[in-house]
Design a protein around this motif. Structure first.
Motif, PDB file in Angstrom:
ATOM      1  N   ILE A   1       0.716  -1.056   0.051  1.00  0.00           N
ATOM      2  CA  ILE A   1       0.006   0.098  -0.039  1.00  0.00           C
ATOM      3  C   ILE A   1       0.943   1.235   0.027  1.00  0.00           C
TER       4      ILE A   1
ATOM      5  N   ASP B   1       1.548   4.144   1.073  1.00  0.00           N
ATOM      6  CA  ASP B   1       1.471   5.310   2.280  1.00  0.00           C
ATOM      7  C   ASP B   1       2.761   5.762   2.537  1.00  0.00           C
ATOM      8  N   VAL B   2       2.498   6.749   3.131  1.00  0.00           N
ATOM      9  CA  VAL B   2       4.041   7.614   3.479  1.00  0.00           C
ATOM     10  C   VAL B   2       4.280   7.137   4.872  1.00  0.00           C
ATOM     11  N   THR B   3       5.591   7.486   5.138  1.00  0.00           N
ATOM     12  CA  THR B   3       6.337   7.091   6.251  1.00  0.00           C
ATOM     13  C   THR B   3       6.851   8.327   6.848  1.00  0.00           C
TER      14      THR B   3
ATOM     15  N   LYS C   1      -8.331  10.363  -4.541  1.00  0.00           N
ATOM     16  CA  LYS C   1      -9.211   9.362  -4.463  1.00  0.00           C
ATOM     17  C   LYS C   1     -10.709   9.489  -4.534  1.00  0.00           C
TER      18      LYS C   1
ATOM     19  N   SER D   1      -1.200  14.117  -1.209  1.00  0.00           N
ATOM     20  CA  SER D   1      -1.011  12.981  -0.184  1.00  0.00           C
ATOM     21  C   SER D   1       0.705  12.544  -0.491  1.00  0.00           C
ATOM     22  N   LYS D   2       1.040  12.090  -1.733  1.00  0.00           N
ATOM     23  CA  LYS D   2       2.450  11.764  -1.752  1.00  0.00           C
ATOM     24  C   LYS D   2       3.391  12.833  -1.839  1.00  0.00           C
TER      25      LYS D   2
ATOM     26  N   GLY E   1       2.976  14.413   1.775  1.00  0.00           N
ATOM     27  CA  GLY E   1       2.690  13.386   2.905  1.00  0.00           C
ATOM     28  C   GLY E   1       1.418  13.793   3.468  1.00  0.00           C
TER      29      GLY E   1
ATOM     30  N   THR F   1      -1.291  11.953   3.368  1.00  0.00           N
ATOM     31  CA  THR F   1      -2.174  11.018   3.203  1.00  0.00           C
ATOM     32  C   THR F   1      -3.366  10.788   4.174  1.00  0.00           C
ATOM     33  N   GLY F   2      -2.656  11.101   5.445  1.00  0.00           N
ATOM     34  CA  GLY F   2      -3.669  11.317   6.692  1.00  0.00           C
ATOM     35  C   GLY F   2      -4.639  12.779   6.915  1.00  0.00           C
TER      36      GLY F   2
ATOM     37  N   ARG G   1      -5.489  14.671   4.224  1.00  0.00           N
ATOM     38  CA  ARG G   1      -6.482  14.636   3.249  1.00  0.00           C
ATOM     39  C   ARG G   1      -6.562  16.003   2.628  1.00  0.00           C
TER      40      ARG G   1
ATOM     41  N   TYR H   1      11.750   9.562  -1.011  1.00  0.00           N
ATOM     42  CA  TYR H   1      11.076   8.416  -1.568  1.00  0.00           C
ATOM     43  C   TYR H   1      11.634   7.989  -2.858  1.00  0.00           C
TER      44      TYR H   1
END
Length: 356
Positions: free
Chosen positions: A41, A43-45, A109, A248-249, A252, A254-255, A257, A321
């Motif tokens: 998946i 997602d970013v870290t 999305k 998101s990418k 970062g 992703t959470g 939004r 990344y």
């Protein structure tokens, strides 16, 4: 009795990424001592850019005082963010996108999944194969996908093969389709479309009155000068393409939004009687009815990534990344795997497996 929307019952199992998460959780529960490297998946870290964090803290403080409080915002996005997007992502590159063609949202999305609200169920849809599952699943929900065959393909969808033989690039089909989803750089193959690749699609779309839904969520990863960051770099795309972007990418989010969609006023669709209708007005009407806008705090954070310090912080994130992708690409090839992508995107696509 209450009747169900039966198109939803056609969907097999759960959403792909939910299923991946479920299987990973089950594996970890059964093997608690195993250190698992998760690559299924995207997602970013890494944490958010400091510039975004600072701006969001200030925005939270704004909500604590009557003088600076913000309630409902404009469904299209706050002008401070829309104008910044317009200037930085388009005008600066010579592209004629205007603020009233930009709609801020809670992510690409949602936008790619919701945009089908504007389109009739009898439209023929084309997708790359393999494909980001939202494109297919949302059309199943809308009733455009037909029936699921034993081969896992839907009868109402045209699949555009992306293989090693064609460089994992979807080519315009010989038959006519009404709507095509293009993702570049691509999720999941990691391959990006060049200017000439996109020009062929724009020519096809203008000839056949086809709508291109162009997902550019990973444009920040593009390094090849011949790969456009926006489909509007291709002449004529403003007549036939809608573009989706995401933070998101890029930053970062992703959470958190946040993303946006560009709907040029010149993009038209047609009624059954052949009357042209502007998509821009329809999308605006849809958003005003079904969406209350991304939060003020979120949009302040997104605007901050366009500051000089924010841009430098984002560049470092993208570099991080990119290095991960380079390491994966070189490592998988070194052990004999056939791998692609990882150069203009954070994704690496494995075409073959070996047994260790």
């Amino acid at each position: 009795m209450v009747h169900v929307n039966e198109t939803f019952t056609k969907l097999p199992g759960s959403y792909l990424f939910s299923e991946i998460a479920h299987r990973v959780a089950a594996f970890q529960a059964a093997h608690p001592d195993v250190r698992l490297i998760r690559m299924g998946i995207g997602d970013v870290t890494q944490p958010l850019p400091p510039a975004a964090i600072t701006a969001m803290h200030r925005a939270v403080d704004d909500l604590a005082y009557r003088e600076t409080f913000h309630g409902y915002g404009p469904e299209q996005g706050y002008p401070f963010l829309v104008e910044t997007i317009c200037e930085h992502d388009f005008r600066r590159h010579g592209l004629k996108v205007t603020p009233d063609e930009i709609f801020v949202s809670d992510g690409a999305k949602s936008d790619t999944g919701n945009f089908g609200d504007l389109l009739d169920t009898d439209n023929r849809v084309a997708v790359a194969d393999p494909v980001y599952p939202v494109y297919v699943d949302s059309n199943v929900m809308a009733g455009r996908a037909g029936h699921l065959g034993a081969d896992g393909r839907w009868s109402g969808i045209t699949y555009l093969p992306c293989t090693a033989e064609n460089g994992f690039k979807p080519l315009p089909p010989s038959e006519r389709v009404d709507v095509v989803y293009l993702c570049s750089p691509n999720n999941p193959t990691g391959v990006a479309l060049t200017r000439s690749d996109l020009a062929a699609w724009v020519d096809y779309a203008r000839e056949h009155k086809t709508l291109i839904l162009f997902d550019a969520a990973y444009e920040a990863f593009v390094r090849n000068p011949d790969v456009p960051h926006s489909i509007y770099e291709v002449p004529g795309a403003e007549e036939c393409a809608v573009e989706f972007r995401s933070f998101s990418k890029t930053a970062g989010f992703t959470g958190v939004r946040c993303g946006y969609v560009v709907v040029p006023r010149s993009v038209k669709v047609w009624t059954a009687d052949g009357v042209a209708v502007a998509l821009n007005a329809l999308w605006n009407r849809r958003q005003c009815t079904k969406f209350n806008g991304a939060s003020y705090v979120t949009q302040r954070g997104a605007a901050a990534i366009y500051t000089p310090e924010g841009q430098e912080q984002v560049r470092r994130l993208i570099d991080y990344y990119h290095e991960n992708a380079r390491t994966l690409l070189e490592g998988t090839r070194r052990v004999g795997l056939e791998a692609y992508g990882g150069e203009d995107s954070p994704y690496v696509w494995l075409l073959s497996l070996i047994h260790i």
